[in-house]
Write an enzyme that holds these catalytic residues in place. Sequence first.
Site, mmCIF file in Angstrom:
data_model
loop_
_atom_site.group_PDB
_atom_site.id
_atom_site.type_symbol
_atom_site.label_atom_id
_atom_site.label_comp_id
_atom_site.label_asym_id
_atom_site.label_seq_id
_atom_site.Cartn_x
_atom_site.Cartn_y
_atom_site.Cartn_z
ATOM 1 N N CYS A 1 0.839 -1.214 0.000
ATOM 2 C CA CYS A 1 0.000 0.000 0.000
ATOM 3 C C CYS A 1 0.865 1.252 0.000
ATOM 4 C CB CYS A 1 -0.898 0.027 1.238
ATOM 5 S SG CYS A 1 -2.010 -1.370 1.358
HETATM 6 C C1 BEZ Z 1 0.574 -4.657 1.822
HETATM 7 O O1 BEZ Z 1 0.109 -3.577 1.487
HETATM 8 O O2 BEZ Z 1 1.771 -4.871 1.758
HETATM 9 C C2 BEZ Z 1 -0.315 -5.749 2.318
HETATM 10 C C3 BEZ Z 1 -1.496 -5.439 2.966
HETATM 11 C C4 BEZ Z 1 -2.292 -6.460 3.469
HETATM 12 C C5 BEZ Z 1 -1.903 -7.775 3.289
HETATM 13 C C6 BEZ Z 1 -0.710 -8.068 2.621
HETATM 14 C C7 BEZ Z 1 0.080 -7.052 2.131
#
Ligand code: BEZ
Length: 211
Positions: A45
């Site tokens: 994210c």
């Molecule tokens: C991420 O943004 O890295 C992420 C968010 C939730 C689960 C797995 C990865």
Amino acid sequence: MPVRIGDDAPNFTCDTTEGKVDFYDWKAGKWAVLFSHPRDFTPVCTTELGAVARLKPEFDKRNTKVIAVSVDALQDHFRWVGDINEVCKTEVNFPMIADPDKSVANLYDMIHPNASDTATVRSVFIVGPDNKVKLMLTYPASTGRNFQEILRVIDSLQLTAGHKVSTPADWKQGEDVIIGSAVSDDDAKKLFPNGYTAVKPYLRVTKQPNA
Ligand code: BEZ
């Protein structure tokens, strides 16, 4: 009821990093991209929000506003924005919705319980100036999105809203387009005075009208 392409995008009011927002008032007749994030302080994210911040001039050029949503609280968003700016060497330049009660997430069916009960999947909605849903995309949490693809779809949507054409696989701005199947050959000759190539009777290719 799940939201589908062609539906009115549900309106909502919410708290964001740029103050209270009423979605319809905020987009004010422009195109909009609403995209969700599983959680704050997560690596994928972080890179996505930085990527969108850097692409803001491209969204502006297309008369398109962007707004992100995740189910964390506003104070978390503010702290996370500092990290995103630092890591991605940018300034987050669009609102991030705080949705701790998941009201926006539920309105747009962004929680998929078999993926996670608590986090949103990576959804993207493109909403037109008429407030109708034009595109929906759903990615798993483990895969960061390609925002060049979102820009490409906006180009296609804006072109096909004004001209009786469709865009072929992997089309990019400036490339040839397909004449809509409802257009007769006689009308095609008038609408596309530079002519067209009939690869098949149902596949007529012409130059992009507004290029
Ligand atoms: C991420 O943004 O890295 C992420 C968010 C939730 C689960 C797995 C990865």
